[in-house]
Scaffold this active site. Structure first.
Site, PDB file in Angstrom:
ATOM      1  N   ASP A 274      49.157  38.758  25.671  1.00  0.00           N
ATOM      2  CA  ASP A 274      48.610  38.715  26.907  1.00  0.00           C
ATOM      3  C   ASP A 274      49.236  37.797  27.934  1.00  0.00           C
ATOM      4  OD1 ASP A 274      46.995  39.590  29.071  1.00  0.00           O
ATOM      5  OD2 ASP A 274      45.070  38.757  27.999  1.00  0.00           O
TER       6      ASP A 274
ATOM      7  N   HIS B 155      51.119  33.363  36.447  1.00  0.00           N
ATOM      8  CA  HIS B 155      50.602  32.903  37.817  1.00  0.00           C
ATOM      9  C   HIS B 155      51.275  31.871  38.470  1.00  0.00           C
ATOM     10  CE1 HIS B 155      47.448  36.031  37.357  1.00  0.00           C
ATOM     11  NE2 HIS B 155      46.981  35.287  36.246  1.00  0.00           N
TER      12      HIS B 155
ATOM     13  N   HIS C 202      40.282  47.117  27.182  1.00  0.00           N
ATOM     14  CA  HIS C 202      39.890  45.661  27.802  1.00  0.00           C
ATOM     15  C   HIS C 202      38.317  45.728  27.576  1.00  0.00           C
ATOM     16  CE1 HIS C 202      40.050  42.184  30.401  1.00  0.00           C
ATOM     17  NE2 HIS C 202      38.606  42.371  30.405  1.00  0.00           N
TER      18      HIS C 202
ATOM     19  N   ASN D 147      40.832  35.649  30.622  1.00  0.00           N
ATOM     20  CA  ASN D 147      39.921  37.099  30.274  1.00  0.00           C
ATOM     21  C   ASN D 147      40.332  37.420  29.119  1.00  0.00           C
ATOM     22  OD1 ASN D 147      37.623  38.457  30.705  1.00  0.00           O
ATOM     23  ND2 ASN D 147      38.596  39.295  32.519  1.00  0.00           N
TER      24      ASN D 147
ATOM     25  N   ASN E  51      48.572  46.893  35.207  1.00  0.00           N
ATOM     26  CA  ASN E  51      47.997  46.420  36.467  1.00  0.00           C
ATOM     27  C   ASN E  51      48.946  45.527  37.516  1.00  0.00           C
ATOM     28  OD1 ASN E  51      48.299  44.192  34.585  1.00  0.00           O
ATOM     29  ND2 ASN E  51      46.364  43.181  35.413  1.00  0.00           N
TER      30      ASN E  51
HETATM   31 ZN   LIG Z   1      42.576  42.181  29.423  1.00  0.00          ZN
END
Ligand SMILES: [Zn+2]
Lengths: 316, 433
Positions: free
Chosen positions: B303, B307, B176, B276, B89
């Protein structure tokens, strides 16, 4: 007390002190000249990230009647979409020499975050679906005006509890003031974990209002139902909601003569409240609006007017 | 250069000497002669196969202010990793060969860990049509893990096709699991007592569990490999346990933060705790630890989600999802799994290296500590502890929830193909630009 962020920030003594101060403030509303001097030279900024003419005006009048300079800053549209962080937006406003920020934001917890960033006093004027403590104070004020002390008084709150900051703040404050609260909503609009809140819950408005479920009712507060909740599948049709949870003329008859009817407004007549209930002798909807100014005067006064009062000393 | 590790304990077992030479574990035994090798006193240290992360967000291309492949590789090496999977992503999305090849090349250029690109399942992560999975699999990047992570492949038919489509490449679909109708984009808090009290949009456990239940049935139907990303609920552990007992080819991962932190931490609305799937209550945390201990959950995956501060300086609902993970993963596992007696170091090696390498088909990593095996290894001091100082992290971002916390164990050295990337707990060639 440095900030008013949550109804849970208030001890019983502090809440009563605010309500007592509000009663004094209320008296001047009937005067020809309504201005009092205590906040002369102080600056209060209404920082509203979400529209609310009613709450904003109420704070604005409250500040002005205390002779504060009140400035309205509208920061509509999320700061995220403007590419600016909330922190930057707020620090920019606070840097202009502000004594108190009155903040409304569409995100829960935003006002708590803001209070961590700025040095001035912060008042929560509604944050997302979290809390609206001055609304709870004005509701308590209106209840006290009708019922006297609230110990063991039974207040029923009806409607979309899940998305209601009014309900959250009221449950906390009314419990602090010794009242009993019953929340009534369809299961889809009852928040998760409500069992741990200091209140009872019910899906049956008739059983609750008649006193069969949790004993005699001393007051009922109807919450505004957002029509868009229908598309979220929270209820089927407005008609069905009104049948199950609206304060109809028939349900009015279940309610004791002395019991006031509250609504934070604006009302959906015919949905959560009938005109018979909204306009009848038991309705205190307009009293609530008046009380809002007095309560907000009391809050601003007690936060800003110095430390001679013990309750005004910083909690930290 | 060759290295002689004196008195190191492979997987925490009996001390031995290990000679690293020519990129491999050349000798294991007692009293090995130093020869030309540099000697490292490894008394009391544990030798693990280099850690392999199945789930890392490196932000390059697109958000190089938050992380780059070089800075993320450095964080990984310091965390004891020798291989990481870079999630798709990015911006642009890694949904075609040029991008996955570029990611792999930048990883080689940084030279600190093997960067294995993850390819998107659907074009643009839109969940509508398949991305060019076959082309990515056949490309120089030889992608073996495909995931729309950040979004759920929620359309059952698309998920079925993806599972079928990867079969010729022995690849895996990493899901996910988040039913967007039960937990939409705004959902940011475990649905339960905390969400109700704080007035935050709830993310119910069943939004994860129902997708996992569906997907294991699709994996059975297609005979394909399914991997479940960041399991967060006790119910999901149960579904996976059931599926494995039934013989379905499903694997699963859990993040370090879901092993340690609970949703009660959200009380102050600090977006550092916004992830998340969301942090869950203590019962779920206990079930995740138990599931990892008994092997129902195969792997720990970070994960790692860097940021920039300005993406977190918002109200909770408006802040970005995710927290850093690479440099703290081993310490959190040591605290939650080793110190509690749920796993020994051999177990840590299994869950953080052997199994993730097998799931991601990463050659040369997650191998037994035996003569002739590639020297992708990590040296851990199990007796040390580390105070997490955000300013000392090499990631370009600072969003760690562990700031100020002391975590047990410390990575002393990491070797990639026989060459040290980390020695004495420091990057060998300094922090890359
Ligand atoms: Zn995820």
């Amino acid at each position: 007390m440095k900030h008013l962020l949550s109804a849970a920030d208030l001890s019983r003594d502090e809440a009563n002190a605010i309500l007592d101060t509000a009663r004094e403030m209320h008296a001047i509303q009937n005067r020809e000249v309504k201005k009092l001097p205590p906040l002369r030279g102080r600056t209060v900024v209404n920082l509203f990230f979400e529209d609310s003419t009613r709450t904003r005006s109420s704070f604005e009048i409250a500040g002005k009647w205390l002779s504060a300079d009140v400035i309205n800053v509208s920061a509509k549209g999320s700061s995220v979409s403007k590419g600016e962080s909330l922190r930057d937006t707020v620090l920019t406003v606070a840097a202009m020499g502000v004594d108190a920020l009155v903040v409304r934001h569409n995100a829960s917890g935003a006002v708590q975050r803001i209070a961590q960033w700025v040095g001035c006093h912060v008042v929560n004027a509604g944050d997302g679906t979290h809390e609206h403590p001055t609304q709870a104070l004005l509701d308590a004020y209106s209840l006290r005006a009708r019922l006297g002390e609230l110990d063991d008084r039974h207040v029923v709150i009806v409607g979309d509890i899940t998305h209601s900051r009014v309900a959250r703040s009221n449950v906390l404050l009314l419990a602090t003031l010794g009242a009993r609260v019953t929340l009534v909503a369809p299961p889809t609009l009852m928040p998760s974990g409500v069992g741990s809140w200091p209140c009872e819950t019910s899906w049956d408005l008739d059983a609750t209002l008649s006193g069969k479920a949790f004993g005699d009712v001393d007051a009922v507060m109807m919450l505004r139902v957002q029509r868009e909740r229908m598309s979220g599948g929270y209820f089927a049709t407005e008609r069905e909601y009104a049948i199950g949870y609206g304060l109809s003329p028939q349900r009015l008859d279940l309610l004791a003569e002395h019991a006031p009817i509250l609504h934070p407004g604006p009302m959906n007549r015919g949905l959560e409240i009938s005109s018979a209930a909204a306009d009848g002798a038991r309705s205190v909807v307009l009293d609530q609006v008046q009380a809002g100014v007095a309560v907000r005067m009391a809050v601003l006064y007690r936060l800003l007017s110095g430390a001679d009062e013990p309750v005004l000393e910083e909690a930290k | 250069m060759s290295y002689l590790l004196k008195n190191v304990a492979p997987l925490g077992g009996a001390p031995t000497d290990v000679l690293i030479d020519n990129g491999v574990l050349a000798e294991l035994g007692t009293d090995l002669a130093r020869g030309a090798a540099e000697v490292l006193d490894a008394d009391g240290l544990v030798l693990l196969p280099g850690l392999v992360d199945l789930h890392t967000h490196l932000r390059e291309p697109g958000r190089e202010d938050a992380e780059t492949i070089a800075s993320g590789s450095a964080a990984a090496a310091l965390g004891g990793f020798t291989a990481v999977h870079a999630m798709a992503n990015t911006n642009p999305v890694a949904d075609r060969a040029e991008i996955v090849e570029q990611v792999a090349r930048l990883g080689e250029y940084a030279g600190l860990v093997e960067v294995r690109p993850v390819g998107a399942v659907s074009a643009g992560l839109r969940g509508e049509t398949l991305a060019e999975i076959a082309t990515m699999a056949r490309s120089a990047a030889a992608v073996r893990v495909f995931s729309d992570d950040g979004a759920c492949v929620h359309d059952a038919r698309l998920m079925r096709r993806a599972l079928e489509y990867v079969k010729p490449f022995d690849a895996v679909i990493a899901q996910h699991a988040q039913d967007p109708r039960l937990a939409d984009a705004a959902a940011c808090c475990h649905e339960g007592e905390v969400s109700g009290r704080l007035g935050l949009p709830g993310w119910p456990a069943v939004a994860e569990e129902s997708i996992v239940a569906r997907d294991v049935m699709l994996a059975e139907h297609t005979g394909s490999r399914l991997h479940v990303c960041h399991v967060s609920t006790a119910g999901t552990v149960e579904v996976i346990r059931w599926a494995k007992a039934r013989g379905i080819e499903v694997t699963a991962e859990v993040t370090p933060h879901h092993l340690l932190l609970t949703c009660d931490l959200l009380a102050g609305y600090d977006p550092l705790y916004k992830v998340n799937p969301p942090l869950r209550p203590a019962d779920d945390v206990a079930a995740l630890r138990a599931g990892l201990a008994d092997g129902t959950i195969d792997a720990v995956a970070t994960d790692h989600a860097p940021h920039a501060a300005h993406d977190k300086d918002h109200a909770f609902a408006d802040a970005a999802f995710g927290m850093l993970g690479l440099q703290t993963a081993l310490g959190v596992v040591a605290e939650t799994m080793v110190a509690t007696g749920l796993l020994d170091w051999a177990g840590v090696a299994d869950r953080m290296s052997l199994r993730p390498a097998r799931i991601g088909r990463v050659a040369g990593h997650g191998r037994p500590l035996q003569r002739g095996e590639p020297a992708n290894v990590t040296l851990v001091d199990p007796a040390a502890s580390q105070l997490v100082d955000p300013d000392a992290l090499v990631s370009r971002s600072r969003n760690t929830p562990f700031a100020g916390r002391t975590l047990p164990a410390a990575v002393r050295a990491t070797f990639l193909r026989g060459r040290p990337t980390v020695l004495d707990g420091k990057l060998v060639n300094g922090i890359p630009a």
